[in-house]
Design a protein around this motif. Structure first.
Motif, PDB file in Angstrom:
ATOM      1  N   TYR A 163      -6.188  -4.559  -3.575  1.00  0.00           N
ATOM      2  CA  TYR A 163      -5.612  -5.752  -2.949  1.00  0.00           C
ATOM      3  C   TYR A 163      -4.537  -5.435  -1.919  1.00  0.00           C
ATOM      4  N   SER A 164      -3.960  -4.246  -1.967  1.00  0.00           N
ATOM      5  CA  SER A 164      -2.806  -3.963  -1.113  1.00  0.00           C
ATOM      6  C   SER A 164      -3.182  -3.444   0.275  1.00  0.00           C
ATOM      7  N   VAL A 165      -4.400  -2.939   0.450  1.00  0.00           N
ATOM      8  CA  VAL A 165      -4.769  -2.331   1.731  1.00  0.00           C
ATOM      9  C   VAL A 165      -5.148  -3.400   2.749  1.00  0.00           C
ATOM     10  N   GLY A 166      -5.157  -3.002   4.014  1.00  0.00           N
ATOM     11  CA  GLY A 166      -5.538  -3.927   5.077  1.00  0.00           C
ATOM     12  C   GLY A 166      -4.830  -3.609   6.374  1.00  0.00           C
ATOM     13  N   LEU A 167      -4.738  -4.601   7.225  1.00  0.00           N
ATOM     14  CA  LEU A 167      -4.121  -4.445   8.541  1.00  0.00           C
ATOM     15  C   LEU A 167      -3.138  -5.583   8.760  1.00  0.00           C
ATOM     16  N   THR A 168      -1.996  -5.275   9.374  1.00  0.00           N
ATOM     17  CA  THR A 168      -1.032  -6.310   9.746  1.00  0.00           C
ATOM     18  C   THR A 168      -0.547  -6.061  11.171  1.00  0.00           C
ATOM     19  N   GLN A 169       0.177  -7.049  11.692  1.00  0.00           N
ATOM     20  CA  GLN A 169       0.679  -6.993  13.067  1.00  0.00           C
ATOM     21  C   GLN A 169      -0.446  -6.652  14.054  1.00  0.00           C
ATOM     22  N   ILE A 170      -1.626  -7.236  13.791  1.00  0.00           N
ATOM     23  CA  ILE A 170      -2.784  -6.988  14.654  1.00  0.00           C
ATOM     24  C   ILE A 170      -2.524  -7.631  16.010  1.00  0.00           C
TER      25      ILE A 170
ATOM     26  N   PRO B 228       2.175  -1.252  19.033  1.00  0.00           N
ATOM     27  CA  PRO B 228       0.963  -0.741  18.377  1.00  0.00           C
ATOM     28  C   PRO B 228      -0.180  -1.744  18.379  1.00  0.00           C
ATOM     29  N   LEU B 229      -1.370  -1.227  18.159  1.00  0.00           N
ATOM     30  CA  LEU B 229      -2.535  -2.080  17.970  1.00  0.00           C
ATOM     31  C   LEU B 229      -2.401  -2.849  16.662  1.00  0.00           C
ATOM     32  N   CYS B 230      -1.886  -2.186  15.633  1.00  0.00           N
ATOM     33  CA  CYS B 230      -1.697  -2.807  14.327  1.00  0.00           C
ATOM     34  C   CYS B 230      -0.937  -1.842  13.425  1.00  0.00           C
ATOM     35  N   LEU B 231      -0.614  -2.307  12.228  1.00  0.00           N
ATOM     36  CA  LEU B 231      -0.155  -1.436  11.150  1.00  0.00           C
ATOM     37  C   LEU B 231      -1.310  -1.278  10.170  1.00  0.00           C
ATOM     38  N   ILE B 232      -1.607  -0.049   9.784  1.00  0.00           N
ATOM     39  CA  ILE B 232      -2.660   0.227   8.801  1.00  0.00           C
ATOM     40  C   ILE B 232      -2.014   0.394   7.434  1.00  0.00           C
ATOM     41  N   HIS B 233      -2.499  -0.374   6.460  1.00  0.00           N
ATOM     42  CA  HIS B 233      -2.041  -0.274   5.070  1.00  0.00           C
ATOM     43  C   HIS B 233      -3.147   0.442   4.295  1.00  0.00           C
ATOM     44  N   ALA B 234      -2.894   1.684   3.914  1.00  0.00           N
ATOM     45  CA  ALA B 234      -3.935   2.510   3.304  1.00  0.00           C
ATOM     46  C   ALA B 234      -3.490   3.062   1.954  1.00  0.00           C
TER      47      ALA B 234
ATOM     48  N   ALA C 148       0.840  -1.205   0.000  1.00  0.00           N
ATOM     49  CA  ALA C 148       0.000   0.000   0.000  1.00  0.00           C
ATOM     50  C   ALA C 148       0.871   1.249   0.000  1.00  0.00           C
ATOM     51  N   ASN C 149       0.268   2.363  -0.388  1.00  0.00           N
ATOM     52  CA  ASN C 149       1.010   3.630  -0.430  1.00  0.00           C
ATOM     53  C   ASN C 149       1.420   4.092   0.960  1.00  0.00           C
ATOM     54  N   ILE C 150       0.572   3.835   1.938  1.00  0.00           N
ATOM     55  CA  ILE C 150       0.843   4.261   3.317  1.00  0.00           C
ATOM     56  C   ILE C 150       0.792   3.044   4.229  1.00  0.00           C
ATOM     57  N   ILE C 151       1.844   2.843   5.009  1.00  0.00           N
ATOM     58  CA  ILE C 151       1.872   1.773   6.018  1.00  0.00           C
ATOM     59  C   ILE C 151       2.379   2.406   7.312  1.00  0.00           C
ATOM     60  N   GLU C 152       1.454   2.615   8.247  1.00  0.00           N
ATOM     61  CA  GLU C 152       1.813   3.304   9.484  1.00  0.00           C
ATOM     62  C   GLU C 152       1.193   2.598  10.686  1.00  0.00           C
ATOM     63  N   PRO C 153       1.873   2.664  11.840  1.00  0.00           N
ATOM     64  CA  PRO C 153       1.331   2.012  13.047  1.00  0.00           C
ATOM     65  C   PRO C 153       0.201   2.813  13.667  1.00  0.00           C
TER      66      PRO C 153
END
Length: 435
Positions: A375-382, A394-400, A333-338
């Motif tokens: 397809y690239s957006v979502g959540l990781t390290q939840i 963090p709660l998670c990484l947001i892929h936006a 994703a373009n943005i991946i931030e905690p």
């Protein structure tokens, strides 16, 4: 026999005969029954229910509304097995289970669906892999299943076509959560695939269709009792995301990490192993649970399950080196931030349904059937329940896709969790044993 008379009879609380159900399903298939009549029938069943005999006959009629697979001419080396989940958030079990079973000597012809509501769809996840073709004909489906041991595709026009029309209508008429309709929908497709045995993963919790154990148990028992082939069910927890990711490409990456042993989520692993082991016993590959669990672990440890996933992916048109070079094919994703909790404390509750809807809002799911998927957006390290959150955890990484999407997801996710000073005891991923 007029469709409206059949609808009227069910509306008034009477049981439908085998002939009436066969006639109605025949009309659905040849389109002499309209969408409005399907909707009226579904609503009548929703309110009046079905007897066991009705549900069995309805399932059988749907199963035989199109072709049914016959594996007798394929010289298979093992049983034909499959699993079905009632849907959840972060549920990538099918992607792991199919190659594991294939590595153990079974054949898995898996017909999967797209995301529905807040739940993700296996097909959407697979289509995050460049080139993977989920739309193949029955002959190719059988060929790949025999060659590889597993194949995952979408519903074809040939197999249980009546279900395709009913399912689409149920989705827009508030009749999705109806046990006899769910039973017939699931079993008609699975039985048309010519299975020797089936296991059900019935999700239960705030991220599942069945939000309480009684409802989950009722659905599980209905499916097991109606099915004419060996069928078992597990009731499993969906009060938190399954695994550490939710999305499409991110769940493919978690699948690869799991199969290669790079990262294994304990709760997800417990569920995958148990489902696979039960199927190995049902398919007479193993006789005891301990030996079946050991066999599953062995094909993960020696890399055979990962090889099967890679083989399946390449035969379906995907890259042959996906497992070795996932970053080359799974677009980030373009943005991946905690995302950090506003205050430190233990994560003691999550609204799993709202987390799933957050992924949809990011673009990882559909509001309408025609919507494109990002397809690239979502959540990781939840973070799993029980995690102590702070400014380093963090709660998670947001892929936006963009900053606005990130901010919206941040707001939604913080509303979906509870952070407390005292921790809680976390239950197992499997709520109850085989039904």
């Amino acid at each position: 026999m007029l469709p409206q008379e059949i609808i009227k009879k069910k509306r008034d609380g009477h049981a439908l005969s085998t002939a009436e159900l066969n006639e109605f399903v025949r009309g659905i298939t040849d389109e002499s029954v309209t969408e409005a009549q399907i909707a009226a029938f579904a609503m009548a069943v929703y309110f009046q229910d079905m007897t066991f005999d009705e549900c069995r006959d309805f399932t059988f009629a749907m199963q035989h509304s199109g072709d049914t697979l016959d594996w007798s001419d394929c010289d298979l080396r093992g049983p034909v097995l499959d699993k079905h989940s009632t849907g959840g958030v972060g549920d990538k079990v099918s992607l792991m289970l199919a190659p594991i079973l294939a590595a153990c000597g079974a054949h898995v012809p898996m017909i999967s669906g797209r995301g529905l509501g807040h739940t993700g769809g296996t097909l959407d996840k697979l289509e995050a892999i460049p080139g993977y073709n989920t739309h193949i004909d029955v002959a190719e489906f059988k060929r790949i299943t025999r060659q590889v041991g597993c194949s995952i595709i979408g519903q074809t026009a040939e197999l249980a076509p009546a279900d395709k029309r009913i399912y689409a209508t149920r989705d827009i008429t508030a009749t999705v959560d109806c046990i006899p309709l769910i039973t017939a929908s699931i079993l008609s497709k699975k039985l048309a695939a010519g299975l020797d045995a089936l296991i059900m993963d019935v999700k239960c919790g705030n991220g599942a269709f069945a939000n309480n154990p009684d409802m989950a148990r009722a659905l599980a028992k209905n499916i097991v009792n109606v099915s004419p082939i060996p069928t078992r069910a597990l009731i499993t927890d969906m009060n938190q995301v399954l695994g550490h990711s939710a999305g499409n490409a991110v769940e493919i990456r978690e699948t690869i990490d799991y199969l290669t042993g790079d990262y294994v989520d304990a709760r997800l692993h417990e569920l995958v192993k148990r489902l696979a082991a039960e199927l190995l016993i049902m398919g007479n590959i193993e006789t005891k649970l301990d030996s079946a669990l050991n066999k599953v672990q062995s094909v993960l440890d020696n890399g055979e399950a990962a090889e099967k996933f890679s083989f399946m992916t390449s035969v379906h048109g995907g890259p042959a080196d996906l497992i070795d070079k996932p970053n080359s094919y799974l677009k980030p994703a373009n943005i991946i931030e905690p995302l950090f909790a506003p205050n430190p404390g233990y994560l003691t509750a999550s609204n799993c349904r709202d987390i799933g809807l957050t992924v949809v809002e990011l673009g990882g799911g559909r509001r309408r059937s025609t919507d494109p998927i990002n397809y690239s957006v979502g959540l990781t390290q939840i973070a799993p329940l029980g995690t102590k959150l702070d400014k380093q955890t963090p709660l998670c990484l947001i892929h936006a896709e963009n900053k606005a999407g990130f901010e919206q997801a941040k707001t939604q996710l913080l509303k979906a969790i509870t952070v407390s000073d005292e921790n809680i005891e976390i239950g197992q991923s499997i709520i109850s044993d085989v039904v």
